[in-house]
Design a protein around this motif. Structure first.
Motif, PDB file in Angstrom:
ATOM      1  N   ARG A  33       0.833  -1.203   0.000  1.00 38.41           N
ATOM      2  CA  ARG A  33       0.000   0.000   0.000  1.00 38.41           C
ATOM      3  C   ARG A  33       0.865   1.250   0.000  1.00 38.41           C
ATOM      4  O   ARG A  33       0.596   2.208  -0.736  1.00 38.41           O
ATOM      5  N   ARG A  34       1.925   1.255   0.794  1.00 37.64           N
ATOM      6  CA  ARG A  34       2.820   2.415   0.837  1.00 37.64           C
ATOM      7  C   ARG A  34       3.541   2.614  -0.487  1.00 37.64           C
ATOM      8  O   ARG A  34       3.653   3.748  -0.973  1.00 37.64           O
ATOM      9  N   ILE A  35       4.028   1.548  -1.075  1.00 36.41           N
ATOM     10  CA  ILE A  35       4.724   1.651  -2.368  1.00 36.41           C
ATOM     11  C   ILE A  35       3.775   2.188  -3.425  1.00 36.41           C
ATOM     12  O   ILE A  35       4.118   3.104  -4.179  1.00 36.41           O
ATOM     13  N   ARG A  36       2.568   1.638  -3.486  1.00 37.30           N
ATOM     14  CA  ARG A  36       1.583   2.060  -4.491  1.00 37.30           C
ATOM     15  C   ARG A  36       1.183   3.525  -4.285  1.00 37.30           C
ATOM     16  O   ARG A  36       1.132   4.310  -5.238  1.00 37.30           O
ATOM     17  N   ALA A  37       0.947   3.913  -3.029  1.00 36.12           N
ATOM     18  CA  ALA A  37       0.539   5.288  -2.747  1.00 36.12           C
ATOM     19  C   ALA A  37       1.645   6.282  -3.104  1.00 36.12           C
ATOM     20  O   ALA A  37       1.372   7.356  -3.658  1.00 36.12           O
ATOM     21  N   ARG A  38       2.878   5.924  -2.835  1.00 36.36           N
ATOM     22  CA  ARG A  38       3.979   6.840  -3.145  1.00 36.36           C
ATOM     23  C   ARG A  38       4.239   6.939  -4.635  1.00 36.36           C
ATOM     24  O   ARG A  38       4.631   7.999  -5.134  1.00 36.36           O
ATOM     25  N   VAL A  40       1.844   6.737  -6.904  1.00 34.66           N
ATOM     26  CA  VAL A  40       0.757   7.599  -7.389  1.00 34.66           C
ATOM     27  C   VAL A  40       1.059   9.050  -7.040  1.00 34.66           C
ATOM     28  O   VAL A  40       0.886   9.953  -7.866  1.00 34.66           O
ATOM     29  N   LEU A  41       1.516   9.291  -5.815  1.00 37.27           N
ATOM     30  CA  LEU A  41       1.839  10.648  -5.380  1.00 37.27           C
ATOM     31  C   LEU A  41       2.933  11.262  -6.251  1.00 37.27           C
ATOM     32  O   LEU A  41       2.883  12.450  -6.582  1.00 37.27           O
ATOM     33  N   ALA A  42       3.890  10.474  -6.651  1.00 32.28           N
ATOM     34  CA  ALA A  42       4.992  10.985  -7.480  1.00 32.28           C
ATOM     35  C   ALA A  42       4.508  11.407  -8.870  1.00 32.28           C
ATOM     36  O   ALA A  42       5.124  12.257  -9.506  1.00 32.28           O
ATOM     37  N   ARG A  43       3.404  10.838  -9.329  1.00 32.79           N
ATOM     38  CA  ARG A  43       2.908  11.154 -10.671  1.00 32.79           C
ATOM     39  C   ARG A  43       1.986  12.376 -10.722  1.00 32.79           C
ATOM     40  O   ARG A  43       1.676  12.850 -11.804  1.00 32.79           O
ATOM     41  N   ILE A  44       1.568  12.879  -9.580  1.00 32.82           N
ATOM     42  CA  ILE A  44       0.643  14.020  -9.560  1.00 32.82           C
ATOM     43  C   ILE A  44       1.422  15.307  -9.818  1.00 32.82           C
ATOM     44  O   ILE A  44       2.458  15.555  -9.193  1.00 32.82           O
ATOM     45  N   ASP A  45       0.896  16.125 -10.700  1.00 34.21           N
ATOM     46  CA  ASP A  45       1.609  17.368 -11.051  1.00 34.21           C
ATOM     47  C   ASP A  45       1.458  18.404  -9.930  1.00 34.21           C
ATOM     48  O   ASP A  45       0.517  18.361  -9.147  1.00 34.21           O
ATOM     49  N   PRO A  46       2.395  19.360  -9.842  1.00 35.91           N
ATOM     50  CA  PRO A  46       2.404  20.343  -8.745  1.00 35.91           C
ATOM     51  C   PRO A  46       1.135  21.187  -8.665  1.00 35.91           C
ATOM     52  O   PRO A  46       0.675  21.515  -7.565  1.00 35.91           O
ATOM     53  N   ARG A  47       0.549  21.519  -9.795  1.00 37.51           N
ATOM     54  CA  ARG A  47      -0.664  22.346  -9.757  1.00 37.51           C
ATOM     55  C   ARG A  47      -1.811  21.608  -9.075  1.00 37.51           C
ATOM     56  O   ARG A  47      -2.534  22.181  -8.260  1.00 37.51           O
ATOM     57  N   THR A  48      -1.957  20.346  -9.397  1.00 40.12           N
ATOM     58  CA  THR A  48      -3.011  19.550  -8.768  1.00 40.12           C
ATOM     59  C   THR A  48      -2.754  19.397  -7.272  1.00 40.12           C
ATOM     60  O   THR A  48      -3.683  19.443  -6.462  1.00 40.12           O
ATOM     61  N   LEU A  49      -1.498  19.220  -6.895  1.00 45.44           N
ATOM     62  CA  LEU A  49      -1.162  19.122  -5.474  1.00 45.44           C
ATOM     63  C   LEU A  49      -1.520  20.402  -4.735  1.00 45.44           C
ATOM     64  O   LEU A  49      -2.101  20.363  -3.645  1.00 45.44           O
ATOM     65  N   ARG A  50      -1.176  21.554  -5.327  1.00 44.57           N
ATOM     66  CA  ARG A  50      -1.518  22.832  -4.685  1.00 44.57           C
ATOM     67  C   ARG A  50      -3.019  23.014  -4.585  1.00 44.57           C
ATOM     68  O   ARG A  50      -3.525  23.526  -3.585  1.00 44.57           O
ATOM     69  N   ASP A  51      -3.765  22.584  -5.597  1.00 48.09           N
ATOM     70  CA  ASP A  51      -5.229  22.669  -5.546  1.00 48.09           C
ATOM     71  C   ASP A  51      -5.791  21.828  -4.402  1.00 48.09           C
ATOM     72  O   ASP A  51      -6.826  22.162  -3.827  1.00 48.09           O
ATOM     73  N   ALA A  52      -5.109  20.741  -4.081  1.00 48.23           N
ATOM     74  CA  ALA A  52      -5.549  19.873  -2.992  1.00 48.23           C
ATOM     75  C   ALA A  52      -5.025  20.343  -1.636  1.00 48.23           C
ATOM     76  O   ALA A  52      -5.316  19.735  -0.612  1.00 48.23           O
ATOM     77  N   GLY A  53      -4.248  21.416  -1.629  1.00 46.73           N
ATOM     78  CA  GLY A  53      -3.718  21.950  -0.386  1.00 46.73           C
ATOM     79  C   GLY A  53      -2.465  21.239   0.089  1.00 46.73           C
ATOM     80  O   GLY A  53      -2.172  21.227   1.278  1.00 46.73           O
ATOM     81  N   ILE A  54      -1.722  20.648  -0.842  1.00 47.04           N
ATOM     82  CA  ILE A  54      -0.507  19.906  -0.503  1.00 47.04           C
ATOM     83  C   ILE A  54       0.688  20.611  -1.118  1.00 47.04           C
ATOM     84  O   ILE A  54       0.684  20.950  -2.299  1.00 47.04           O
ATOM     85  N   HIS A  60       6.918  15.573  -2.842  1.00 47.05           N
ATOM     86  CA  HIS A  60       8.115  14.948  -3.426  1.00 47.05           C
ATOM     87  C   HIS A  60       8.921  14.228  -2.342  1.00 47.05           C
ATOM     88  O   HIS A  60       9.394  13.110  -2.550  1.00 47.05           O
ATOM     89  N   TYR A  61       9.070  14.860  -1.191  1.00 50.80           N
ATOM     90  CA  TYR A  61       9.797  14.234  -0.080  1.00 50.80           C
ATOM     91  C   TYR A  61       9.114  12.938   0.341  1.00 50.80           C
ATOM     92  O   TYR A  61       9.769  11.920   0.545  1.00 50.80           O
ATOM     93  N   GLU A  62       7.798  12.965   0.477  1.00 54.75           N
ATOM     94  CA  GLU A  62       7.048  11.772   0.877  1.00 54.75           C
ATOM     95  C   GLU A  62       7.139  10.682  -0.187  1.00 54.75           C
ATOM     96  O   GLU A  62       7.272   9.500   0.135  1.00 54.75           O
ATOM     97  N   ALA A  63       7.103  11.058  -1.450  1.00 53.24           N
ATOM     98  CA  ALA A  63       7.138  10.075  -2.535  1.00 53.24           C
ATOM     99  C   ALA A  63       8.491   9.374  -2.631  1.00 53.24           C
ATOM    100  O   ALA A  63       8.569   8.263  -3.142  1.00 53.24           O
ATOM    101  N   THR A  64       9.544  10.002  -2.114  1.00 51.77           N
ATOM    102  CA  THR A  64      10.875   9.394  -2.198  1.00 51.77           C
ATOM    103  C   THR A  64      11.258   8.604  -0.948  1.00 51.77           C
ATOM    104  O   THR A  64      12.366   8.057  -0.897  1.00 51.77           O
TER     105      THR A  64
END
Length: 77
Positions: A33-38, A40-54, A60-64
């Motif tokens: 679950r952790r590998i899969r979630a990270r 997916v997180l690595a593939r999300i673009d920065p604009r979408t992350l900012r829209d989600a409040g992240i 990037h730190y969490e994904a690595t």
């Protein structure tokens, strides 16, 4: 003697063997679950992350992080 101890806890002696297997299975599920979630997180673009409040840097730190390190809530950072 061990059977008496296990009986005191309301468990059968056979449960000792299924207990470790259950723990190993749960650990493998958490790992995947952790590998899969990270990934997916690595593939999300920065604009979408900012829209989600992240923060993209925190994402990037969490994904690595390796799988044995527990996930953090990215919106709380």
């Amino acid at each position: 003697m061990n059977a008496i101890v296990w009986a005191a806890f309301g468990r059968r002696a056979e449960d000792r063997h299924t207990g470790w297997l259950t723990r190993v299975t749960q650990a493998l599920r958490v790992r995947h679950r952790r590998i899969r979630a990270r990934r997916v997180l690595a593939r999300i673009d920065p604009r979408t992350l900012r829209d989600a409040g992240i923060d993209p840097v925190a994402a990037h730190y969490e994904a690595t992080q390796p799988f044995w390190i527990a996930e953090r809530r990215l919106r709380d950072l």
